[in-house]
Design a protein around this motif. Structure first.
Motif, PDB file in Angstrom:
ATOM      1  N   GLY A 171       0.710  -1.313  -0.204  1.00 36.81           N
ATOM      2  CA  GLY A 171      -0.042  -0.115   0.071  1.00 36.81           C
ATOM      3  C   GLY A 171       0.797   1.031  -0.037  1.00 36.81           C
ATOM      4  N   ALA A 172       2.293   1.334   0.091  1.00 35.33           N
ATOM      5  CA  ALA A 172       3.049   2.419   0.184  1.00 35.33           C
ATOM      6  C   ALA A 172       3.806   2.419  -1.001  1.00 35.33           C
ATOM      7  CB  ALA A 172       3.819   2.373   1.514  1.00 35.33           C
ATOM      8  N   ASP A 173       4.197   3.575  -1.735  1.00 35.89           N
ATOM      9  CA  ASP A 173       5.281   3.634  -2.573  1.00 35.89           C
ATOM     10  C   ASP A 173       6.631   2.983  -2.213  1.00 35.89           C
ATOM     11  OD1 ASP A 173       6.209   4.932  -5.067  1.00 35.89           O
ATOM     12  OD2 ASP A 173       7.587   5.612  -3.515  1.00 35.89           O
ATOM     13  N   VAL A 174       7.246   2.133  -3.184  1.00 29.50           N
ATOM     14  CA  VAL A 174       8.354   1.390  -3.037  1.00 29.50           C
ATOM     15  C   VAL A 174       9.388   2.193  -2.111  1.00 29.50           C
ATOM     16  CG1 VAL A 174       9.101   1.353  -5.229  1.00 29.50           C
ATOM     17  CG2 VAL A 174       9.898  -0.449  -3.628  1.00 29.50           C
ATOM     18  N   LEU A 175       9.690   3.648  -2.719  1.00 33.67           N
ATOM     19  CA  LEU A 175      10.854   4.097  -2.177  1.00 33.67           C
ATOM     20  C   LEU A 175      10.678   4.503  -0.815  1.00 33.67           C
ATOM     21  CD1 LEU A 175      12.180   5.824  -5.160  1.00 33.67           C
ATOM     22  CD2 LEU A 175      12.832   3.777  -4.577  1.00 33.67           C
ATOM     23  N   ARG A 176       9.266   4.875  -0.368  1.00 38.80           N
ATOM     24  CA  ARG A 176       9.036   5.385   0.836  1.00 38.80           C
ATOM     25  C   ARG A 176       8.768   4.070   1.613  1.00 38.80           C
ATOM     26  NH1 ARG A 176       3.147   7.100   1.694  1.00 38.80           N
ATOM     27  NH2 ARG A 176       3.359   5.424   3.569  1.00 38.80           N
ATOM     28  N   ALA A 177       8.557   2.929   1.180  1.00 40.23           N
ATOM     29  CA  ALA A 177       8.313   1.708   2.048  1.00 40.23           C
ATOM     30  C   ALA A 177       9.917   1.068   2.299  1.00 40.23           C
ATOM     31  CB  ALA A 177       7.682   0.670   1.165  1.00 40.23           C
ATOM     32  N   ALA A 178      10.794   1.344   1.377  1.00 42.63           N
ATOM     33  CA  ALA A 178      12.073   0.861   1.672  1.00 42.63           C
ATOM     34  C   ALA A 178      12.829   1.680   2.614  1.00 42.63           C
ATOM     35  CB  ALA A 178      12.870   0.852   0.172  1.00 42.63           C
ATOM     36  N   ALA A 179      12.216   2.944   2.683  1.00 41.46           N
ATOM     37  CA  ALA A 179      13.106   3.950   3.836  1.00 41.46           C
ATOM     38  C   ALA A 179      12.547   3.605   5.265  1.00 41.46           C
ATOM     39  CB  ALA A 179      13.023   5.242   3.496  1.00 41.46           C
ATOM     40  N   ASP A 180      11.505   2.949   5.321  1.00 42.61           N
ATOM     41  CA  ASP A 180      10.908   2.698   6.519  1.00 42.61           C
ATOM     42  C   ASP A 180      11.170   1.360   7.105  1.00 42.61           C
ATOM     43  OD1 ASP A 180       8.845   2.326   8.910  1.00 42.61           O
ATOM     44  OD2 ASP A 180       7.107   2.654   7.640  1.00 42.61           O
ATOM     45  N   PRO A 181      11.873   1.120   8.364  1.00 45.49           N
ATOM     46  CA  PRO A 181      12.032  -0.040   8.947  1.00 45.49           C
ATOM     47  C   PRO A 181      10.976  -1.033   9.246  1.00 45.49           C
ATOM     48  CG  PRO A 181      13.164   1.881  10.067  1.00 45.49           C
ATOM     49  CD  PRO A 181      12.278   2.313   9.064  1.00 45.49           C
ATOM     50  N   ASP A 182       9.650  -0.444   9.321  1.00 45.18           N
ATOM     51  CA  ASP A 182       8.600  -1.421   9.723  1.00 45.18           C
ATOM     52  C   ASP A 182       8.153  -2.086   8.263  1.00 45.18           C
ATOM     53  OD1 ASP A 182       8.455  -1.188  12.673  1.00 45.18           O
ATOM     54  OD2 ASP A 182       7.437   0.463  12.452  1.00 45.18           O
ATOM     55  N   HIS A 183       8.275  -1.042   7.350  1.00 44.77           N
ATOM     56  CA  HIS A 183       7.819  -1.732   6.140  1.00 44.77           C
ATOM     57  C   HIS A 183       8.841  -2.643   5.566  1.00 44.77           C
ATOM     58  CE1 HIS A 183       4.654  -0.315   3.590  1.00 44.77           C
ATOM     59  NE2 HIS A 183       4.721   0.924   4.261  1.00 44.77           N
ATOM     60  N   ARG A 184      10.099  -2.628   5.817  1.00 43.68           N
ATOM     61  CA  ARG A 184      11.003  -3.524   5.506  1.00 43.68           C
ATOM     62  C   ARG A 184      10.986  -4.837   6.213  1.00 43.68           C
ATOM     63  NH1 ARG A 184      15.018   0.929   5.768  1.00 43.68           N
ATOM     64  NH2 ARG A 184      15.605   0.052   7.625  1.00 43.68           N
ATOM     65  N   ALA A 185      10.544  -4.734   7.696  1.00 41.61           N
ATOM     66  CA  ALA A 185      10.108  -5.616   8.477  1.00 41.61           C
ATOM     67  C   ALA A 185       9.081  -6.716   8.025  1.00 41.61           C
ATOM     68  CB  ALA A 185       9.654  -5.180   9.729  1.00 41.61           C
ATOM     69  N   ALA A 186       8.170  -5.935   7.104  1.00 38.86           N
ATOM     70  CA  ALA A 186       7.034  -6.772   6.545  1.00 38.86           C
ATOM     71  C   ALA A 186       7.206  -7.206   5.176  1.00 38.86           C
ATOM     72  CB  ALA A 186       5.899  -5.862   6.557  1.00 38.86           C
ATOM     73  N   VAL A 187       8.233  -7.190   4.790  1.00 36.57           N
ATOM     74  CA  VAL A 187       8.795  -7.807   3.519  1.00 36.57           C
ATOM     75  C   VAL A 187      10.006  -8.683   3.835  1.00 36.57           C
ATOM     76  CG1 VAL A 187       9.547  -7.291   1.103  1.00 36.57           C
ATOM     77  CG2 VAL A 187       7.911  -5.466   2.198  1.00 36.57           C
ATOM     78  N   GLY A 188      10.168 -10.060   3.114  1.00 39.20           N
ATOM     79  CA  GLY A 188      11.013 -10.885   3.250  1.00 39.20           C
ATOM     80  C   GLY A 188      11.618 -10.990   1.900  1.00 39.20           C
ATOM     81  N   ALA A 189      12.732 -11.216   1.654  1.00 43.04           N
ATOM     82  CA  ALA A 189      13.227 -11.370   0.332  1.00 43.04           C
ATOM     83  C   ALA A 189      14.445 -12.555   0.504  1.00 43.04           C
ATOM     84  CB  ALA A 189      13.964 -10.151  -0.053  1.00 43.04           C
ATOM     85  N   MET A 190      14.294 -13.488  -0.508  1.00 44.72           N
ATOM     86  CA  MET A 190      15.272 -14.502  -0.769  1.00 44.72           C
ATOM     87  C   MET A 190      15.949 -13.853  -2.164  1.00 44.72           C
ATOM     88  SD  MET A 190      14.588 -18.487  -1.022  1.00 44.72           S
ATOM     89  CE  MET A 190      15.744 -19.647  -1.438  1.00 44.72           C
ATOM     90  N   LEU A 191      17.182 -13.419  -2.348  1.00 48.48           N
ATOM     91  CA  LEU A 191      17.698 -12.715  -3.394  1.00 48.48           C
ATOM     92  C   LEU A 191      18.364 -14.102  -4.037  1.00 48.48           C
ATOM     93  CD1 LEU A 191      18.919  -9.607  -1.998  1.00 48.48           C
ATOM     94  CD2 LEU A 191      17.024  -9.800  -3.334  1.00 48.48           C
ATOM     95  N   GLN A 192      18.640 -13.824  -5.547  1.00 48.78           N
ATOM     96  CA  GLN A 192      19.160 -14.884  -6.229  1.00 48.78           C
ATOM     97  C   GLN A 192      20.728 -15.102  -5.876  1.00 48.78           C
ATOM     98  OE1 GLN A 192      18.787 -14.365 -10.589  1.00 48.78           O
ATOM     99  NE2 GLN A 192      18.052 -16.267 -10.471  1.00 48.78           N
ATOM    100  N   ASP A 193      21.296 -13.826  -5.656  1.00 49.64           N
ATOM    101  CA  ASP A 193      22.602 -14.204  -5.360  1.00 49.64           C
ATOM    102  C   ASP A 193      22.926 -14.497  -3.759  1.00 49.64           C
ATOM    103  OD1 ASP A 193      22.195 -12.030  -3.832  1.00 49.64           O
ATOM    104  OD2 ASP A 193      23.363 -10.457  -5.224  1.00 49.64           O
ATOM    105  N   GLY A 194      21.920 -14.978  -3.083  1.00 50.30           N
ATOM    106  CA  GLY A 194      21.965 -15.269  -1.866  1.00 50.30           C
ATOM    107  C   GLY A 194      22.129 -14.180  -0.583  1.00 50.30           C
ATOM    108  N   GLY A 195      23.452 -13.685  -0.892  1.00 54.43           N
ATOM    109  CA  GLY A 195      23.503 -12.268   0.135  1.00 54.43           C
ATOM    110  C   GLY A 195      23.839 -13.002   1.629  1.00 54.43           C
ATOM    111  N   LEU A 196      24.215 -14.096   1.603  1.00 58.01           N
ATOM    112  CA  LEU A 196      24.498 -14.677   3.181  1.00 58.01           C
ATOM    113  C   LEU A 196      26.081 -14.285   3.380  1.00 58.01           C
ATOM    114  CD1 LEU A 196      22.730 -18.042   2.866  1.00 58.01           C
ATOM    115  CD2 LEU A 196      21.751 -16.006   3.922  1.00 58.01           C
ATOM    116  N   PRO A 197      26.498 -13.863   4.517  1.00 61.81           N
ATOM    117  CA  PRO A 197      27.682 -13.680   4.766  1.00 61.81           C
ATOM    118  C   PRO A 197      28.759 -14.855   4.868  1.00 61.81           C
ATOM    119  CG  PRO A 197      26.251 -12.720   6.410  1.00 61.81           C
ATOM    120  CD  PRO A 197      25.355 -13.517   5.478  1.00 61.81           C
TER     121      PRO A 197
END
Lengths: 272, 334
Positions: free
Chosen positions: B93-119
C-alpha cells in the motif's frame, strides 16, 4: 529432511509461537544497531585472519620493537623504545580494524550480496553503517585493553591524562579510516580491495608514522607523514602517552580526512 | 508495533487490489504488491518495459521467464534496491521508495535474493538469530531451523554449505520476520525433491497466514503447484497473465501420436473438418490441432485402421504450462 514436526516447546516471549500474533514490525532502532554491532564485532573476533591482523601482529611488533633495537626509532634522550612503540602499536591496531579489516570485509560482503540483503531487512543501510562503526569501536576497545596490557607488561607507563585525548583521536581516526575503507571497498573488486588494503597496511606500518615516529623518517617524507591519517594518529597518541596533551594538529588532520573521506564514500560507494 | 488484533488471519484473501496508502500494519487483505507500467533501463538497454504485476494478500504470483527477461530487475525495483525509471510500485500500500526507507515496512517484506546475500563466514543458526533480532516479533528461530533441517549443518560456515543448504538458509532468513510480502527468487533451485516439498509447505503456510508471495522460477511444475496467478515475461514485458489453468486452457487441445515417418497425410486432411490442422511436427511425430472433438479422434483412428498404422502414444489433451510458455517466448526454460 525434517518433517513438519510437533511444535517444539522452545517458544519464548510474545510472537514466538507458530501463529501470527502481531503484524511484522522492526525491533527498535537502538536494538537493531546494537544487534548489528554485536554481530560485526563477533564476526571480526571469530575470524582467524582478522585476529592475526588486529591482535597477533600488533602484539608481535610491540614485543619485538620494545625489546630489541633492530629498528632505529630516533629516540630522544631518556626515551625508551616502549614509550614510542606502544602508542604506535595502538595506532597500528586501529588501522588494522578500522581500515584494513573493514575494507576487506565490506569488499567481499558487497560481492556476495550481503549489503543488498541487509538493506532489505529492518536494519537498512543506515543501520548497517552505524552497526559496523560501533562494531569496529568495540573491537578497538578489546585491542586497546589486550595490547595495552602487553605494553604495560613490557614497561609502558603512559601519562593517565592522555587517556581522554587518546580516546578522542582514536574516535576521529576510526571515522576517517572506516570511511576510507568503505571508499576503497565501494569502488574496487573484492580481490583488488584485499590486495590494496593489505599493501597499505604494510606500507603504513613501515613508513606511515605509526610505529616508527615521523622524526626517525627522512626529511621530506617526515613532513608528509604528519599529514597522513596514520602519521597523525601515531604522533597524536605518542604525544598523549608522553605528557597527556592533545595534539591539536593531529586532531585537525584526522578531522579533515574524516570529512573528505566520508563525502567521497557517500559520492562513490556502490552497494552492489 | 501496533497490533492488528485478530487480523492477518489465513485464507479468503480479497483478490481486489484496492488497498492503497495504508500503513504496513493496515488492512490484511488487498494487494500486497501492485506494479503498474514499471520501466527499468541500464544505459541503452531496457530490462523492464512497462510491466504490470499484482500480488494479492494470501496468494502466490509466479513470474516466469527465460534468463534476461527482466525478472530479477523487477524484484530489485520492488525491494527498493533499484530506482525505477518509470511506472509505479506499491508495496503493502505504500510507494516502494517510501516503503524501503521505513524499517517497519522492511520488516514486513521478506526477500530471498538470487545471489543469496549470506555472509560467507557466518554460521547458519548464528546468522538466523541475528536476523531475528532485527524484528520485533520474529518467528521462533529453533522451530523454523528445525523445519528446514538447518541444525544438521549449524556449525558449518556458509562458505562450505552446499547449494541446497544455502537455499534453505536463505529461505529461513526471508521468513524469520513473518513477512506479509515475500519475494522468492528461484527458491528451490538446486534442492533435492524432499527439500523442495518442505519449501513448498513453508510457502503455503506463509500464504495461509495471509502473506503475498512473488515467486520467480524456472520450474513450471513449481509455478503450477504453488501459484494462483502466473505472469509470463520476456523482454521486460508481460506476454500472458492469468491462473495456470486459464493460461493452458487458452490454447486449444491437440491430438498427438507417433508412427512411422513420412505418412501421406492428404487423405486424413480430407477426412477431417477444414479448421483442423494436421502436421508431422518431427519425423514420426504427428500433431492434430484445432477443435479436437470425438469425431476428429474417430476420424484419425479409422484412417490409421485403414492403413494398418498403429498410433503409438496416442494422446489428446491441453498443452502444459511449459508448452504455452514455449509458444509465447519461443524459448525453453530448462
Amino acid at each position: 529432511m525434517s518433517r513438519p514436526g510437533p511444535g517444539s516447546s522452545s517458544s519464548r516471549g510474545p510472537g514466538a509461537t507458530g501463529t501470527a500474533v502481531d503484524g511484522p514490525s522492526a525491533a527498535p532502532l537502538l536494538a537493531r544497531v546494537a544487534a548489528q554491532a554485536r554481530w560485526e564485532a563477533g564476526t571480526m573476533l571469530r575470524n582467524g585472519e582478522q585476529v592475526l591482523l588486529t591482535l597477533v601482529l600488533p602484539a608481535l611488533v610491540l614485543v619485538g620493537l620494545a625489546r630489541t633495537e633492530v629498528v632505529d626509532l630516533g629516540l630522544a634522550a631518556g626515551e625508551r623504545p616502549v614509550d614510542v612503540v606502544a602508542p604506535g602499536v595502538l595506532a597500528l591496531a586501529v588501522l588494522s580494524t578500522a581500515f584494513t579489516g573493514q575494507a576487506i570485509a565490506t569488499g567481499f560482503d558487497r560481492r556476495s550480496g550481503v549489503l543488498r540483503l541487509l538493506a532489505t531487512t529492518p536494519l537498512g543501510r543506515g543501520g548497517l553503517l552505524a552497526g559496523r562503526v560501533l562494531g569496529v569501536l568495540a573491537v578497538e576497545v578489546v585491542q586497546v585493553v589486550l595490547l595495552g596490557a602487553v605494553a604495560v607488561a613490557v614497561g609502558w607507563r603512559p601519562d593517565p591524562l592522555g587517556l581522554l585525548p587518546g580516546a578522542l583521536l582514536v574516535l576521529v581516526a576510526t571515522a576517517a579510516l572506516t570511511a576510507l575503507a568503505l571508499l576503497l571497498a565501494g569502488v574496487l573488486r573484492a580481490e583488488a580491495v584485499l590486495a590494496v588494503a593489505n599493501l597499505v597496511w604494510a606500507a603504513l606500518l613501515v613508513g606511515g608514522g605509526l610505529v616508527v615516529p615521523a622524526a626517525a623518517l627522512p626529511g621530506p617524507w617526515a613532513a608528509l607523514v604528519h599529514a597522513l591519517p596514520s602519521g597523525a594518529l601515531g604522533e597524536g597518541l605518542r604525544r598523549a602517552s608522553a605528557d597527556g596533551a592533545l595534539d591539536v594538529r593531529a586532531l585537525l588532520v584526522l578531522l579533515a580526512w574524516a570529512v573528505v573521506a566520508a563525502l567521497a564514500a557517500r559520492r562513490w560507494f556502490r552497494w552492489d | 508495533m501496533a497490533g492488528r488484533g485478530a487480523g492477518g488471519r489465513a485464507g479468503g484473501a480479497d483478490l481486489d487490489s484496492s488497498a492503497v496508502g495504508g500503513p504496513p500494519d493496515g488492512s490484511p487483505s488487498g494487494a500486497a504488491l501492485r506494479v503498474r507500467g514499471l520501466v527499468k533501463r541500464y544505459g541503452a538497454r531496457t530490462a523492464v518495459d512497462g510491466l504490470d504485476l499484482d500480488v494479492a494478500a494470501g496468494s502466490v504470483t509466479a513470474l516466469l521467464g527465460p534468463n534476461g527477461a527482466g525478472k530479477t530487475s523487477t524484484v530489485e525495483c520492488c525491494l527498493g534496491l533499484r530506482r525505477p525509471d518509470g511506472g509505479s510500485v506499491e508495496v503493502l500500500g505504500a510507494d516502494v521508495l517510501r516503503a524501503a526507507a521505513d524499517p517497519d515496512h522492511r520488516a514486513a517484506v521478506g526477500a530471498m535474493l538470487q545471489d543469496g546475500g549470506l555472509p560467507t563466514s557466518a554460521r547458519p543458526l548464528r546468522l538466523l538469530r541475528h536476523l531475528a533480532r532485527l524484528h520485533a516479533h520474529p518467528r521462533d528461530v529453533d522451530v523454523l531451523a528445525e523445519r528446514l533441517g538447518l541444525p544438521a549443518f549449524a556449525r558449518t560456515s556458509v562458505r562450505r554449505l552446499s547449494g541446497g543448504q544455502r537455499q534453505r538458509l536463505a529461505l529461513a532468513a526471508a521468513l524469520v520476520g513473518r513477512p506479509r510480502l515475500l519475494f522468492l527468487d528461484e527458491p528451490t533451485a538446486g534442492l533435492d525433491p524432499a527439500a523442495r516439498l518442505v519449501v513448498w509447505d513453508l510457502v503455503r503456510e506463509a500464504v495461509a497466514e495471509g502473506a503475498g508471495v512473488l515467486l520467480t522460477t524456472h520450474d513450471l511444475d513449481e509455478a503450477e503447484r504453488l501459484a494462483q496467478h502466473v505472469v509470463i515475461v520476456d523482454g521486460g514485458r508481460a506476454l500472458a497473465t492469468g491462473a495456470p489453468g486459464v493460461l493452458t486452457a487458452r490454447s486449444t487441445a491437440s491430438l498427438r501420436f507417433t508412427a512411422g515417418p513420412g505418412l501421406d497425410l492428404g487423405p486424413l486432411r480430407r477426412a477431417l473438418p477444414e479448421d483442423v490442422v494436421v502436421s508431422e511436427a518431427a519425423p514420426g511425430s504427428y500433431v492434430v490441432s484445432g477443435d479436437v472433438d470425438p469425431q476428429v479422434v474417430a476420424g484419425v483412428t479409422s484412417w490409421c485402421a485403414q492403413r494398418g498404422v498403429m498410433p503409438d502414444a496416442l494422446s489428446v489433451g491441453r498443452p502444459s504450462l511449459e508448452e504455452v510458455f514455449l509458444d509465447l517466448t519461443g524459448r525453453s526454460l530448462r
